[in-house]
Scaffold this active site. Structure first.
Site, PDB file in Angstrom:
ATOM      1  N   SER A 135       0.830  -1.193   0.000  1.00  0.00           N
ATOM      2  CA  SER A 135       0.000   0.000   0.000  1.00  0.00           C
ATOM      3  C   SER A 135       0.876   1.259   0.000  1.00  0.00           C
ATOM      4  CB  SER A 135      -0.965  -0.046   1.194  1.00  0.00           C
ATOM      5  OG  SER A 135      -1.942   0.956   1.111  1.00  0.00           O
ATOM      6  N   ASP A 162       0.348  -4.297  -3.894  1.00  0.00           N
ATOM      7  CA  ASP A 162      -0.792  -3.389  -4.045  1.00  0.00           C
ATOM      8  C   ASP A 162      -0.397  -1.950  -3.673  1.00  0.00           C
ATOM      9  OD1 ASP A 162      -3.249  -3.633  -5.236  1.00  0.00           O
ATOM     10  OD2 ASP A 162      -4.366  -3.876  -3.373  1.00  0.00           O
ATOM     11  N   HIS A 238      -7.455  -5.396  -0.831  1.00  0.00           N
ATOM     12  CA  HIS A 238      -6.236  -4.650  -0.553  1.00  0.00           C
ATOM     13  C   HIS A 238      -5.547  -5.084   0.737  1.00  0.00           C
ATOM     14  CE1 HIS A 238      -3.533  -1.245  -0.831  1.00  0.00           C
ATOM     15  NE2 HIS A 238      -3.913  -0.785   0.351  1.00  0.00           N
TER      16      HIS A 238
END
EC number: 3.1.1.14
Length: 311
Positions: A135, A162, A238
């Site tokens: 992230s 991600d 996610h």
């Protein structure tokens, strides 16, 4: 290149042959360190004798490094030392401090202090170093890799799990990483980008998706040069690579902020396995497992929406 048997790829999605040790390191109060670590660390390492490559793994926005314990141990069980710093507990939109902190941790490794934290006869191979982040941690990893002068050690592999560069195109958090110029990343290392098919889907109409289109894995991969690869897990979200049991308010909120898949375990095993395969390819010079996943993707514990290679 002929495709190897798919059983090789299947092996990386399970636990490896090494037993592992998990160690928490307080950056201030650990007395055994000749030089204190710049940030608290969570270290997952094989416990058997050997010299092992290293991976620095950066946590996501407002998450704790402890939320990735199962993933870190998966990677370590295949013969890697994984160092996961706690970069912050409260953070604003600017990631500059996280970039500097990761550089400081990388430079701290070069002074040999890590050896005091490892099991007897376990040695780090500092010439084989990978950098990964999830992230916002993925954004930080790319940002540091692009600013080569900040570190005394050289990275040989970069992994974005991600990765996210803000809220939307034009709403990137500083310092922005994406330029929207294809193949423009000036990186002298192999890159892997892992994406989640549900990351761009809203969980709640009042909040944006956790990995919005325009600033997510697709955009990061478009700017990569070869060698690079891109995997997207179709029906997973996610945060689905986190531990099953993430404690506290932030841990509980990780189940309700993002669109999730049915369970975390398959996505976590996939992310762990493909990280292992990529590290073996570009740190150990053995691409057998990575090519096997490319050519026999049905062995993966998740359905893959995307498989792309630039080579």
């Amino acid at each position: 290149m002929s495709a190897p048997t798919t059983s090789s790829a299947a092996n990386v999605f399970g636990s490896g042959s090494y037993s592992t040790v998990l160690k928490k390191v307080d950056s201030v109060t650990t007395p055994s360190l000749p030089v204190p670590a710049p940030k608290p660390l969570l270290i997952a390492t094989p416990s058997e004798m050997g010299e092992f490559p290293l991976l620095i793994f950066l946590h996501g926005y407002l998450l704790y490094n402890s939320f990735y314990t199962q993933l870190l141990q998966h990677v370590a069980s295949h013969g890697f030392i994984v160092i996961a710093p706690q970069l912050y507990t409260v953070a604003g939109p600017d990631a500059t401090d996280e970039i500097k902190s990761t550089a400081a941790i990388t430079n701290w490794l070069s002074n040999g202090a890590l050896q005091a934290l490892l099991p007897l006869d376990v040695k780090p191979n500092l010439s084989k170093l990978g950098l990964a982040g999830h992230s916002r941690g993925g954004k930080v990893a790319f940002a540091l890799a692009l600013q080569k002068a900040m570190t005394t050690l050289k990275f040989s592999a970069l992994i974005g799990v991600d990765p996210v560069d803000g809220m939307d195109k034009g709403k990137q958090t500083p310092p922005p990483v994406l330029t929207y110029v294809p193949h423009s990343f000036n990186l002298d290392m192999a890159v892997m980008v892992i994406g989640s098919g549900l990351g761009e889907v809203k969980r709640n109409p009042l909040f944006p998706p956790c990995a919005p289109k325009g600033v997510n894995h697709e955009d990061f991969f478009k700017e990569c040069k070869k060698p690079a690869c891109h995997f997207v897990a179709k029906d997973y979200g996610h945060l689905d690579m986190l531990d099953d049991d993430t404690k506290g308010i932030r841990g509980r909120s990780s189940y309700c902020l993002c669109k999730n898949g049915k369970a975390r375990e398959p996505m976590r095993r996939f992310v762990g396995g493909v990280i292992v395969a990529f590290m073996k390819a570009y740190l150990n010079g053995d691409n057998t497992d990575l090519i096997a996943i490319r050519d026999g993707h049905e062995t993966a514990p998740v359905e893959l929406k995307t498989i792309e290679f630039l080579d």
